[in-house]
Design a protein around this motif. Structure first.
Motif: not given
Length: 634
Positions: A144-171
């Motif tokens: 269980v991991f958290a991604f916390f933004s330190l800037s005004e730019k949204s990080i949700r799209p990046m986290v979604d890309r990471v999640a998609e790569q986790v699914r690519t690994l079969g999880y």
């Protein structure tokens, strides 16, 4: 017998059954907020605990890291502190709540009485202790991991890309955002039970969700926009956490990573992260790397010292790249630090080849011999070549996380170089005592890393959760007595240019400075999941001209070792698999053994062929490769 065991109560059922009974009258339920300690290393063991909800982390200091390192996860239904309680010893680790947790606490006396009266309790506890003694990775690591933004730019799209790569690994993976604010610990536990990984994401302005999330996760990645300096609020973000975070520094598409000098160091000083990563948020390759790091599929590569023999590691790089193995973390010691730095810089094969030839092969780097007040050489040629090839690159700005080690003669401890000027760290890591002048940094005298740690594989294993690949050339054959023979004709020795390799004392000092005990080297090798041991026979520690032979041997050894795998390199540690050649950590010179063991008369009458033998065969069967374009296999 099988039926009886299967009908036995689970440990949780057995312990819960004590609660409210005469034997468990001293038991109580305690609530531990996320980040709080249950007990610390050295505390007396006076209770057995059962985790009912939430999650606990087991932490321990090790010799290479100042901060507590996470070594295990305790999930609901599991006991805590049972080994120390039964053994009557103090706790050997620190246990902290990774998120809000409820526990059942049973005093020692009540528990011991219960064991006497209810044998099934001890049976259930014994099974759990045996299970924990097994090297089970996927049940003992964070998920269980958290991604916390330190800037005004949204990080949700990046986290979604990471999640998609986790699914690519079969999880299976779930992404939780601010809409889950107000969720109970039990509900979080239920979500975690339904997937393999959970990623929390909180934008900078979502302070309430961030506060709740920080108490429900195993580990935190702070995400910062590296185009900007850290502001006054940044340091306050870290106060939410109970352990050091990781830092992700992001850059706009098309902009070179770490392009602002000193900016990375500003963020490191503000956040004090354990690790940091340079990322283009829209880049699938970078997202895949973060996914590997999260899931334990990351790959760390370790190179040992070994003088000219370390050129074999260049061949290893070529073979690993041909096998499409990713490189997520790299480290090295002594000459291995220089070669692994070329990997951290992501130099192509042709560039590695041309730079290493220019720096070490075309002319000797150690022929600026001086009167030995401090060392046999001035070290100026090495300084000039390091500056020529590594410039002013800072370690913290490297695209692949890197560290190297040197030996601190002032404090007597290993120095780990994770920040600062790369060429200065490399200079310290290769400063063989007596051969090159030491490096003085912050009033501390630094010499070759191989003096204390020639093969820092244990440090790499503590750096990440994935596979550790080690390329070790420290299995020297001892010092060949023939290298100590004084030249019969010193004038001819000079005329032939052999003086450029240095007098025999150089070999004695280099071997003395880099020798390691069999036990130390065996322990370091055991820390790898894939161990590659090139044996460039006939290549002496200062034989810079044997470059091609060493490179070819390293390439072929790596190809042969990879052929033994029956699963992906990235899953070796995850699956508890390893490939370790059956080669001893140290053997004396074979020819020397032959001279001492063979009867003198027989040796005279029937001399043995001059072939150096190794564990893998006759060195004479490995010819020097023909001239070829850089980076091309023959």
């Amino acid at each position: 017998m099988t039926a009886k065991l299967s009908s036995s109560p689970s440990l949780q059922e057995a312990l819960e059954g004590l609660f409210g009974t005469a034997m468990g009258q001293g038991a109580s339920v305690i609530s531990l907020p996320g980040g709080s300690r249950l007990f610390s290393t050295g505390d007396d063991s006076d209770h057995l605990y059962l985790l009912r909800s939430g999650r606990l982390g087991v932490f321990r200091h090790d010799e290479d890291h100042l901060e507590l390192g996470l070594i295990g996860i305790i999930r609901p239904g599991e006991p805590v502190g049972e080994m120390s309680l039964i053994g009557g010893t103090a706790h050997t680790a620190t246990v902290m709540a990774l998120r809000d947790s409820d526990l059942l606490a049973i005093p020692r006396d009540d528990f011991m009485a219960a064991i006497d009266a209810r044998p099934e309790l001890m049976m259930a506890l014994s099974r759990k202790m045996i299970q924990r003694a097994q090297p089970s990775t996927h049940t003992n690591t964070p998920n269980v991991f958290a991604f916390f933004s330190l800037s005004e730019k949204s990080i949700r799209p990046m986290v979604d890309r990471v999640a998609e790569q986790v699914r690519t690994l079969g999880y299976r993976v779930a992404v939780l955002d601010k809409t889950f604010h107000g969720t109970t610990p039990e509900a979080f536990t239920q979500i975690e039970s339904e997937v393999d990984y959970v990623l929390h994401v909180a934008e900078r302005h979502e302070s309430h969700w961030r506060l709740l999330s920080s108490r429900q996760v195993d580990h935190v990645f702070f995400v910062a926009d590296a185009e900007y300096r850290p502001d006054s609020d940044t340091e306050g973000e870290k106060s939410l956490l109970h352990r050091a975070p990781d830092l992700v520094l992001t850059y706009p598409a098309g902009v070179k990573k770490a392009h602002i000098p000193g900016r990375t160091l500003q963020w490191l000083n503000a956040m004090r992260p354990t690790r940091w990563f340079h990322v283009h948020p829209d880049d699938t390759t970078d997202a895949a790397r973060l996914a590997r790091i999260i899931t334990g599929h990351s790959v760390g590569v370790v190179f040992s010292g070994g003088g000219a023999r370390a050129f074999a590691q260049i061949g290893a790089i070529q073979a690993l790249r041909e096998a499409h193995i990713p490189f997520d973390f790299v480290c090295g010691s002594s000459m291995g630090a220089i070669l692994i730095a070329s990997l951290a810089l992501q130099w192509p094969e042709a560039e590695i080849d041309s730079r290493m030839r220019n720096a070490f092969v075309d002319t000797s780097p150690l022929d600026d011999v001086v009167f030995p007040f401090i060392s046999m050489t001035a070290g100026k040629k090495v300084d000039e070549r390091l500056e020529r090839h590594f410039g002013d690159v800072a370690i913290e700005d490297l695209p692949i996380p890197f560290f190297c080690v040197s030996s601190n003669l002032t404090t007597g401890v290993l120095k780990v170089h994770k920040t600062g000027l790369l060429r200065q760290a490399l200079r310290a890591s290769i400063s063989l005592p007596g051969v090159m002048p030491p490096v003085v940094e912050n009033n501390e005298v630094l010499v070759d890393g191989a003096v204390m740690r020639s093969f820092p594989a244990t440090m790499m294993r503590n750096t990440h959760l994935g596979t550790v690949i080690g390329v070790d050339v420290t299995r020297a054959r001892g010092l060949d007595p023939k290298t100590l023979v004084m030249p019969k004709n010193p004038a001819a020795w000079f005329a032939r240019g052999e003086w450029r390799r240095g007098p025999p004392i150089i070999s004695v000092m280099m071997r003395s400075a880099t020798i390691t005990t069999t036990a130390d080297l065996a322990q370091s090798r055991a820390a790898t999941d894939l161990l590659i041991i090139p044996e460039p026979a006939g290549v002496e520690i200062r034989d810079w001209k044997a470059y091609d032979l060493a490179v070819e041997n390293g390439y072929q050894t790596t190809v042969d070792t990879l052929a033994q795998l029956d699963s992906s390199v990235t899953t070796l540690r995850k699956l508890g698999k390893s490939v370790h050649p059956n080669i001893p950590a140290f053997t004396p010179d074979d020819s020397y053994i032959g001279m001492t063991e063979a009867p003198p008369k027989k040796a005279k009458a029937d001399p043995q062929p001059k072939v150096q033998k190794t564990k893998t065969g006759d060195a004479a069967k490995i010819p020097a490769p023909p001239a070829r374009p850089a980076g091309k296999r023959p």
